[in-house]
Design an enzyme around this catalytic site. Structure first.
Site, short mmCIF file in Angstrom:
data_model
loop_
_atom_site.label_atom_id
_atom_site.label_comp_id
_atom_site.label_asym_id
_atom_site.label_seq_id
_atom_site.Cartn_x
_atom_site.Cartn_y
_atom_site.Cartn_z
N CYS A 334 -73.34 -10.18 34.90
CA CYS A 334 -71.99 -9.63 34.89
C CYS A 334 -71.34 -9.62 36.27
CB CYS A 334 -71.99 -8.23 34.29
SG CYS A 334 -73.26 -7.13 34.93
N ARG A 363 -86.27 -9.71 35.59
CA ARG A 363 -86.40 -8.25 35.53
C ARG A 363 -87.88 -7.89 35.61
NH1 ARG A 363 -82.18 -6.79 30.57
NH2 ARG A 363 -80.37 -7.89 31.47
N GLN A 381 -80.33 -15.57 29.23
CA GLN A 381 -79.47 -14.88 28.27
C GLN A 381 -78.33 -15.79 27.82
OE1 GLN A 381 -78.50 -11.45 30.83
NE2 GLN A 381 -79.15 -10.17 29.12
N ASP A 383 -75.31 -15.25 27.62
CA ASP A 383 -74.52 -14.12 28.13
C ASP A 383 -73.05 -14.50 28.25
OD1 ASP A 383 -74.27 -11.57 29.00
OD2 ASP A 383 -75.17 -11.87 30.96
N HIS A 385 -68.99 -12.65 29.17
CA HIS A 385 -68.18 -11.49 29.55
C HIS A 385 -66.73 -11.82 29.25
CE1 HIS A 385 -71.92 -10.80 31.76
NE2 HIS A 385 -71.65 -9.54 31.50
N LYS A 464 -72.41 0.65 23.46
CA LYS A 464 -72.63 -0.69 22.94
C LYS A 464 -72.90 -0.68 21.44
CE LYS A 464 -77.57 -0.52 24.18
NZ LYS A 464 -78.72 -1.25 24.72
N HIS A 510 -69.24 -6.91 27.74
CA HIS A 510 -70.48 -7.65 27.94
C HIS A 510 -71.03 -7.98 26.56
CE1 HIS A 510 -71.02 -5.68 32.08
NE2 HIS A 510 -70.15 -4.88 31.48
#
Length: 645
Positions: A334, A363, A381, A383, A385, A464, A510
């Protein structure tokens, strides 16, 4: 007191027992299934306790309910501890909670327990259950309880009690066994009808390696034998589907824990599977108005301080030093996307901006938590945004939900929606959190979707929607997530020029649809038992020749199928045909194409499926069409497609 019970109002006298109230007002069959009660929709109590003052409603709790199962399993952990201490008298008890799908109890024993001990422990547990011993609750002062357990030699219990911030503690007794416990518990041991001890493990007292190593016994319990049998059968099926086992057998991926723990090495077939999935995702995102981006792997610590990750997430991050400046390896994408948005000033006419990245992140996970592809330290991910105006937010959330629903249907998953609210460790104002949470709820309601509230499980920067899917054998997996964030746009001062010519603060969403590609492939491998649909299969067809006399035609067939975009390989080893067919089936190749003299003469192949079904002789052109049709089958509805190269 007037109390609501079972959709009717009843009158309850002072000091009435919950047991008596339920017995008098429920049918005999329903009463027999009750193991506890919930007061005013909040507090769980034993049936042996009195109805508290100010009670307005009593809800019976049965053993087959979610809360009832937790109570049952916790009670069975006490029964197990009682059995263990009878069989192994010098054993000290520590803690024994219910957990997801079961329970455990940690023991300080003279020797570690092994599965060989289970038969005798279970036999004693059944004997205890048959004695119908009541679970009797008592209250003792904190100091008296410490002395009581010290005299029994139960120093772990005394240590736990010494740290409880209360004047009194509750104890539970069944037969000659007594334990510190908050409760509630089943009325008596006869309710423990269906249980099974599952495994053993070592566990340090309080998770500290400086403390003694304890012996942990895991078990499970259900309301009846049928449910227990169903669960055990599911576990056996899960063993067959274990993605770590299948990944090795199918040559998809491997791990080298001595050099890169928690990080997958993708083998050629696994990398092909990943590539197909990644290419498909990129195309689907482009069709839905997303732009492809990519950010760097490491960024200076100051950036992570600004975003809040350093304060709230640094224990899960990796750091390195470059030219005396500390840099963080990104755990999320992000921050990079925010910087890219700020690369230029945007007009309201340009919003929403949808940035998509197959972002590699790292992570830190404890080594004991690592589990194949399902729990790793390095993953990618899917991912994205979305930066939009507040007025666009609801539509964007709905679009993401629909995108997720399309993909879940493609892979054959059913799903449930959970809205996760503000956690204790969070950033931002109450107003921002309320706006974000309500935006999610209203979007879900507008689409007519059912949902559950998951209190306190949101991200530190925003609430979320979590989408949990159910796989082929009934297990739930959390995959998609949609997070609304008013906080990071504020921290990074991102803006857009509105219709009024003034600068305004946008909202950030997100989202990930599949989540981690590694985890998704692990889940998908188990869901399909490694038999991926034709469009995803790393190898779609394998050609087998019967003898060397067919080698030339085999090579010709491989070239023709490859030219048609089919992922094909040939097995031309000098082995018996039956052996080669069996190996192709074990490799879960969708189409097994056999070439003998007759096939050469006819200019075709004999098609067998991995299921054993035989489609017979087809020309090469017909074979290509058959494979193409099977490839396209999952895409007949939903507006998605997977085309051949």
């Amino acid at each position: 007191m007037k109390i609501a019970l079972d959709e009717k109002e009843i009158e309850v006298g002072e000091n009435a027992l919950i047991f008596d109230v339920l017995k008098e007002n429920l049918s005999g069959k329903k009463f027999k299934t009750c193991i506890a009660a919930k007061i005013n929709g909040e507090t769980l109590l034993d049936l042996s306790q009195t109805v508290p003052a100010h009670t307005t409603a009593i809800t019976p709790v049965t053993a087959d309910s979610e809360e009832g199962l937790q109570i049952l399993r916790h009670s069975v952990s006490h029964i197990m501890a009682q059995a263990v201490q009878k069989l192994f008298p010098n054993t000290k008890v520590t803690i024994g909670p219910s957990i997801e799908n079961g329970f455990y109890y940690d023991f300080d024993a003279e020797r570690p327990f092994t599965p060989a001990d289970f038969e005798n422990i279970e036999k004693e547990m059944h004997a205890i259950a048959e004695r119908n011993l009541p679970f009797e609750r008592s209250v003792m002062s904190k100091n008296d309880a410490i002395e009581f357990f010290k005299k029994k030699g139960e120093l772990y219990k005394a240590e736990i009690i010494s740290e409880i911030e209360a004047d009194t503690v509750s104890l539970y007794k069944q037969g000659d066994f007594i334990d510190l416990c908050r409760g509630p518990h089943i009325p008596n041991t006869s309710f423990a009808k269906a249980f099974k001890l599952m495994s053993v493990a070592g566990a340090y007292w309080r998770g500290d390696e400086k403390n003694p190593m304890l012996s942990r016994i895991y078990g499970t319990a259900f309301a009846d034998e049928k449910e227990l049998k169903t669960y055990l059968n599911r576990l056996e099926e899960a063993k067959k589907r274990d993605h770590r086992k299948l990944g090795k057998e199918l040559g998809l991926f491997t791990f080298y824990d001595d050099v890169a723990p928690g990080m997958a090495f993708w083998l050629p077939k696994g990398m092909m599977l990943r590539t197909i999935l990644e290419d498909f995702l990129r195309r689907e995102h482009l069709k839905r108005g997303y732009e492809l981006v990519q950010g760097p792997q490491i960024m200076r610590k100051e950036l992570w301080e600004k975003s809040g990750h350093y304060d709230h997430y640094r224990q899960n991050m990796y750091f390195t030093e470059i030219e005396n400046a500390v840099h963080g390896v990104k755990p999320m994408n992000c921050v990079g996307h925010l910087l890219m948005y700020n690369n230029s000033l945007h007009s309201y006419k340009e919003l929403p901006v949808r940035m998509f990245e197959l972002g590699l992140v790292h992570r830190h996970e404890m080594s004991g938590a690592l589990h194949g592809l399902l729990r790793v330290r390095q993953f990618t991910q899917d991912d994205a945004h979305i930066i939009c105006t507040p007025e666009q937010l609801e539509d964007e959330i709905i679009n993401i939900m629909n995108f997720s629903a399309d993909l879940m249907a493609l892979f054959g998953f059913s799903y449930k929606l959970f809205i996760s609210t503000r956690p204790k460790d969070s950033i931002g104002t109450d107003e921002a959190w309320e706006l974000s949470t309500q935006a999610l709820i209203q979007a879900v309601k507008k689409e007519g979707k059912e949902y559950q509230i998951n209190e306190g499980d949101g991200a530190f920067y925003g609430p979320k929607i979590d989408i949990k899917v159910t796989d082929a054998i009934g297990r739930e997996w959390q995959l998609s997530t949609i997070q609304v964030d008013f906080n990071l746009p504020e921290r990074f001062q991102i803006e857009y020029v509105g219709q009024d010519g003034e600068r305004h603060r946008p909202v950030m969403v997100h989202r990930a649809i599949l989540g981690s590609l590694e985890r998704f492939i692990g889940v998908l491998t188990e869901h399909y038992t490694g038999a991926f649909p034709t469009w995803l299969a790393p190898v779609q067809a394998r050609i087998l020749n019967v003898t060397d006399a067919q080698l030339d035609f085999t090579r010709e067939a491989v070239k023709k199928l490859q030219a048609a975009g089919i992922r094909v390989e040939a097995d031309t080893r000098n082995e018996k045909l039956g052996f080669k067919v069996r190996e192709a089936q074990l490799a879960k190749i969708p189409f097994i194409l056999v070439i003998g003299d007759k096939e050469v003469e006819e200019g075709g192949v004999n098609i067998r499926l991995r299921t054993g079904e035989n489609l017979g002789l087809q020309s090469l052109d017909e074979t290509i069409k058959t494979i193409r049709d099977d490839n396209d089958k999952p895409f007949k509805t939903g507006g998605m497609s997977y085309s051949f190269a």
